[in-house]
Design a protein around this motif. Sequence first.
Motif, mmCIF file in Angstrom:
data_model
loop_
_atom_site.group_PDB
_atom_site.id
_atom_site.type_symbol
_atom_site.label_atom_id
_atom_site.label_comp_id
_atom_site.label_asym_id
_atom_site.label_seq_id
_atom_site.Cartn_x
_atom_site.Cartn_y
_atom_site.Cartn_z
ATOM 1 N N ALA A 68 68.459 -15.921 75.773
ATOM 2 C CA ALA A 68 68.414 -14.626 75.262
ATOM 3 C C ALA A 68 69.196 -14.549 74.014
ATOM 4 O O ALA A 68 68.970 -13.351 73.250
ATOM 5 C CB ALA A 68 69.170 -13.895 76.527
ATOM 6 N N GLN A 69 70.012 -15.376 73.671
ATOM 7 C CA GLN A 69 70.755 -15.297 72.376
ATOM 8 C C GLN A 69 70.321 -16.059 71.198
ATOM 9 O O GLN A 69 70.806 -15.949 70.260
ATOM 10 C CB GLN A 69 72.568 -15.956 72.677
ATOM 11 N N ASP A 75 70.719 -8.489 74.011
ATOM 12 C CA ASP A 75 70.637 -6.932 73.993
ATOM 13 C C ASP A 75 70.746 -6.560 75.626
ATOM 14 O O ASP A 75 70.854 -7.583 76.459
ATOM 15 C CB ASP A 75 69.346 -6.535 73.622
ATOM 16 N N GLU A 76 70.767 -5.332 75.798
ATOM 17 C CA GLU A 76 71.065 -4.982 77.055
ATOM 18 C C GLU A 76 70.014 -5.125 78.250
ATOM 19 O O GLU A 76 70.173 -5.381 79.346
ATOM 20 C CB GLU A 76 71.487 -3.477 77.164
ATOM 21 N N LYS A 77 68.802 -5.196 77.837
ATOM 22 C CA LYS A 77 67.904 -5.560 78.795
ATOM 23 C C LYS A 77 68.060 -7.139 79.192
ATOM 24 O O LYS A 77 67.614 -7.359 80.387
ATOM 25 C CB LYS A 77 66.191 -5.195 77.945
ATOM 26 N N GLU A 78 68.100 -7.905 78.184
ATOM 27 C CA GLU A 78 68.409 -9.143 78.557
ATOM 28 C C GLU A 78 69.599 -9.507 79.491
ATOM 29 O O GLU A 78 69.264 -10.223 80.380
ATOM 30 C CB GLU A 78 68.352 -10.133 77.272
ATOM 31 N N ARG A 79 70.487 -8.725 79.181
ATOM 32 C CA ARG A 79 71.672 -8.977 79.950
ATOM 33 C C ARG A 79 71.470 -8.592 81.624
ATOM 34 O O ARG A 79 72.038 -9.252 82.359
ATOM 35 C CB ARG A 79 72.843 -8.041 79.367
ATOM 36 N N ILE A 103 77.917 -14.466 80.673
ATOM 37 C CA ILE A 103 76.672 -14.166 79.896
ATOM 38 C C ILE A 103 76.504 -14.142 78.591
ATOM 39 O O ILE A 103 75.855 -14.706 77.853
ATOM 40 C CB ILE A 103 75.798 -13.027 80.569
ATOM 41 N N GLY A 104 77.601 -13.303 78.010
ATOM 42 C CA GLY A 104 77.653 -13.063 76.505
ATOM 43 C C GLY A 104 78.223 -14.130 75.622
ATOM 44 O O GLY A 104 78.157 -14.279 74.539
#
Length: 169
Positions: A68-69, A75-79, A103-104
């Motif tokens: 995702a990164q 982004d919020e959708k991926e999160r 996650i981030g």
Amino acid sequence: MDGMQRRDDSPTGSRFGHRPVLHAVLGRQILDAHLRNRHQLLDAGPIELHTVEAAEARLLIRAMAAAAQADGGLDEKERQRIASVIRASALDEEERGRMEERIGEPHCLEELIRQVDTPRLASRVYAVSLAVVDKSAAVNQAYLRYLALRLGLPADLVVRLNRQMGLRL
């Protein structure tokens, strides 16, 4: 033989109006379709982590976060996708909370790849990465190609996984 029908001694003969080769081809197609469907039913979806061991679930979640990164950010959708996978995993409540907090954080792809020790796990890492990213972004497609190469996945497996997840590379 003008007014007479030609006699065919084969078991499928002219009685069915088909040649034996046609039956063999159709039988093979039916068998192939059955085996594909059976395989799909036996395999859990790539992001269904409720039946995998905790160590494998943690690795797959970190692989999803790394994918995702890959485009420079999460982004919020991926999160939300990753968080829903974490909530549905077999991890205990405390571990789920830790994973959601992390996650981030950036994840080292090389470190993740070193932990992949079986072809089955390699295909799962690729599949979960494929499931979480925006497949239309060129940078994500490049990341997926690189990931498949680093995991040593056979080309036919990559094509099959891409098709299952709606990506044509």
